[in-house]
Design an enzyme around this catalytic site. Structure first.
Site, mmCIF file in Angstrom:
data_model
loop_
_atom_site.group_PDB
_atom_site.id
_atom_site.type_symbol
_atom_site.label_atom_id
_atom_site.label_comp_id
_atom_site.label_asym_id
_atom_site.label_seq_id
_atom_site.Cartn_x
_atom_site.Cartn_y
_atom_site.Cartn_z
ATOM 1 N N ALA A 69 0.810 -1.219 0.000
ATOM 2 C CA ALA A 69 0.000 0.000 0.000
ATOM 3 C C ALA A 69 0.847 1.275 0.000
ATOM 4 C CB ALA A 69 -0.944 -0.016 1.201
ATOM 5 N N THR A 70 1.958 1.265 0.716
ATOM 6 C CA THR A 70 2.815 2.458 0.739
ATOM 7 C C THR A 70 3.311 2.759 -0.669
ATOM 8 O OG1 THR A 70 3.510 1.902 2.987
ATOM 9 C CG2 THR A 70 4.925 3.433 1.781
ATOM 10 N N GLN A 179 -7.566 -0.684 4.715
ATOM 11 C CA GLN A 179 -8.284 -1.231 5.877
ATOM 12 C C GLN A 179 -9.747 -1.534 5.545
ATOM 13 O OE1 GLN A 179 -6.884 -2.255 8.602
ATOM 14 N NE2 GLN A 179 -4.921 -1.206 8.588
ATOM 15 N N HIS A 199 -1.118 -8.183 2.519
ATOM 16 C CA HIS A 199 -0.824 -8.721 3.853
ATOM 17 C C HIS A 199 -1.872 -8.357 4.904
ATOM 18 C CE1 HIS A 199 0.960 -5.267 6.148
ATOM 19 N NE2 HIS A 199 1.242 -4.809 4.947
ATOM 20 N N THR A 235 10.413 -7.339 -13.466
ATOM 21 C CA THR A 235 9.878 -8.691 -13.628
ATOM 22 C C THR A 235 8.695 -8.887 -12.683
ATOM 23 O OG1 THR A 235 12.084 -9.464 -14.173
ATOM 24 C CG2 THR A 235 10.475 -11.151 -13.534
ATOM 25 N N CYS A 321 2.836 1.473 12.284
ATOM 26 C CA CYS A 321 3.794 2.300 11.553
ATOM 27 C C CYS A 321 4.123 3.587 12.304
ATOM 28 C CB CYS A 321 3.237 2.659 10.183
ATOM 29 S SG CYS A 321 2.380 1.319 9.393
HETATM 30 N N1 PLP Z 1 -2.387 2.310 4.369
HETATM 31 C C1 PLP Z 1 -3.099 1.904 5.426
HETATM 32 C C2 PLP Z 1 -4.480 2.447 5.652
HETATM 33 C C3 PLP Z 1 -2.550 0.962 6.324
HETATM 34 O O1 PLP Z 1 -3.265 0.558 7.376
HETATM 35 C C4 PLP Z 1 -1.238 0.473 6.079
HETATM 36 C C5 PLP Z 1 -0.594 -0.470 7.032
HETATM 37 O O2 PLP Z 1 -0.659 -0.320 8.232
HETATM 38 C C6 PLP Z 1 -0.550 0.932 4.960
HETATM 39 C C7 PLP Z 1 -1.150 1.849 4.128
HETATM 40 C C8 PLP Z 1 0.818 0.440 4.632
HETATM 41 O O3 PLP Z 1 0.725 -0.786 3.949
HETATM 42 P P1 PLP Z 1 2.006 -1.563 3.424
HETATM 43 O O4 PLP Z 1 2.639 -2.174 4.629
HETATM 44 O O5 PLP Z 1 1.486 -2.602 2.481
HETATM 45 O O6 PLP Z 1 2.888 -0.594 2.726
#
Ligand code: PLP
Length: 376
Positions: A69-70, A179, A199, A235, A321
């Protein structure tokens, strides 16, 4: 172990792990290779993409695989900023976003973009009037999550989209749905761009998705060779992609039944914890039951977290995080620094059992008594 941190990450589903292992073993070819193994691998990847597109009700070409997601948030927000900067440099986001959105916005601000933070009401909902008043002819992007990672507040994206498009049809709407997907029903057609990660839905770590409506132009921020997945070239991670499609399929069945079960567990915990004078429940009428946030008066959340750990109970303080900081979401909703300074997030799953919840309640009581100086 009593794992109550499913919003930080989920254990991989064994069927998904099996898919990962089998794909890694039997389809290790590079889908860009022209030989038979490459073609076999590419066909498998394409059928996984087709399945994902069907589940999400979008077109296959609207899916980009990312590392999570990041990564998706970066490609989306910076990509739109780069492709739309001639139209304007104004971006709107909320006070209920994941830290990665703030980090990207800070970066964009440092290179000349203007960021506005839309207000929310006491229930955590985006303030529609404020949103309306913030949108300008030079507003290129609005980014609002579908479900807040700390308090579980869910936003009405369809209405948010209507407000935005009425004010400025060219403003792009991105939503971090990390989420939301796999917990509640989401509609990707409510937005132009959406982000999520495997994940959090019992899939492997290291793979995510960026959905981009085909009508939206976005500048790549990464360059490479190949003909597919051009926003994140290289890839393709076929075993992860196939696992993601499996995880998504498994995570999106029986959503309502699972939600009802989780709601019962959530209410049981709320019922037990409301009796403590030093506990505040940070739950609004828009919080989904999978995420339960509480504040502790006079006890540091991290101390509490580690005391629970002694019983092999795992929860989060703020988000995984951003541990150690004030909870930005609790602050945004309650406007109370003390309340936002010591928060715990208990996150539940359909895998959580009633027995685990009962044990959690009893361990919580022991820890609370010990740490607040109560005995007996
Ligand atoms: N966005 C949201 C709303 C999240 O809850 C999280 C993880 O806690 C992330 C992004 C980050 O996801 P990733 O670990 O896949 O980069």
């Amino acid at each position: 172990m009593i794992y109550l941190d499913y919003s930080a990450t989920t254990p991989i589903n064994y069927e998904v792990l099996d898919t990962y292992n089998r794909t890694s073993k039997d389809f290790f070819g590079n889908p860009n290779s022209l030989h038979e193994l490459g073609i076999k691998t590419k066909n498998l990847m394409n059928s996984a993409t087709k399945q994902i597109a069907e589940i999400l009700n979008v077109h296959e070409t609207e899916i980009t695989y990312t590392s999570g997601a990041t990564n998706s948030n970066n490609i989306a927000l910076i990509g739109i900023a780069m492709s739309h900067h001639k139209k304007g440099k104004h971006i709107i986001t909320s006070k209920l976003e994941h830290p990665s959105i703030y980090a990207i916005c800070d970066y964009l601000e440092s290179i000349g973009f203007e960021i506005s933070y839309v207000k929310n009401d006491k229930e955590g909902l985006i303030d529609f009037e404020d949103l309306k008043s913030l949108i300008r002819p030079d507003t290129i992007l609005v980014s609002i999550c579908s479900v807040n990672s700390e308090t579980g507040v869910r936003q009405p994206l369809k209405m948010i989209r209507q407000i935005i498009k009425k004010e400025n049809a060219d403003t792009v709407l991105h939503s971090d749905m990390t989420q939301g997907i796999g917990k509640v029903a989401v509609n990707l057609h409510d937005v132009d761009l959406a982000t999520f990660t495997a994940h959090k839905i019992y899939g492997p770590k290291g793979i995510g998705i960026l959905y981009k409506n085909n009508n939206i132009n976005i500048a790549p921020i990464l360059y490479g060779s190949g003909k597919s997945n051009m926003l994140n070239p290289g890839t393709p991670a076929v075993p992860l992609i196939v696992s993601l499609s499996k995880a998504l399929r498994l995570a999106t069945i029986d959503l309502e039944k699972r939600e009802r079960f989780i709601e019962r567990l959530n209410l049981k915990i709320v019922d037990a914890l409301t009796k403590y004078e030093g506990v505040m429940i940070n739950k609004t009428k828009y919080s989904i039951p999978h995420i339960l946030n509480i504040s502790l008066r006079n006890i540091k959340a991290e101390t509490f977290l580690h005391a629970l750990e002694e019983y092999e109970v795992y929860v989060s303080s703020n988000t995984a995080c951003a541990s150690g900081n004030l909870s930005t979401s609790v602050l945004a909703i309650y406007n109370d620094k003390v309340r936002a300074s010591s928060t715990l997030r208990i996150s539940l799953s359909h895998l959580t059992t009633t027995d685990e919840v009962n044990k959690f309640i009893s361990y919580f009581d022991e820890v609370y008594r010990k740490l607040s100086g109560l005995h007996g």
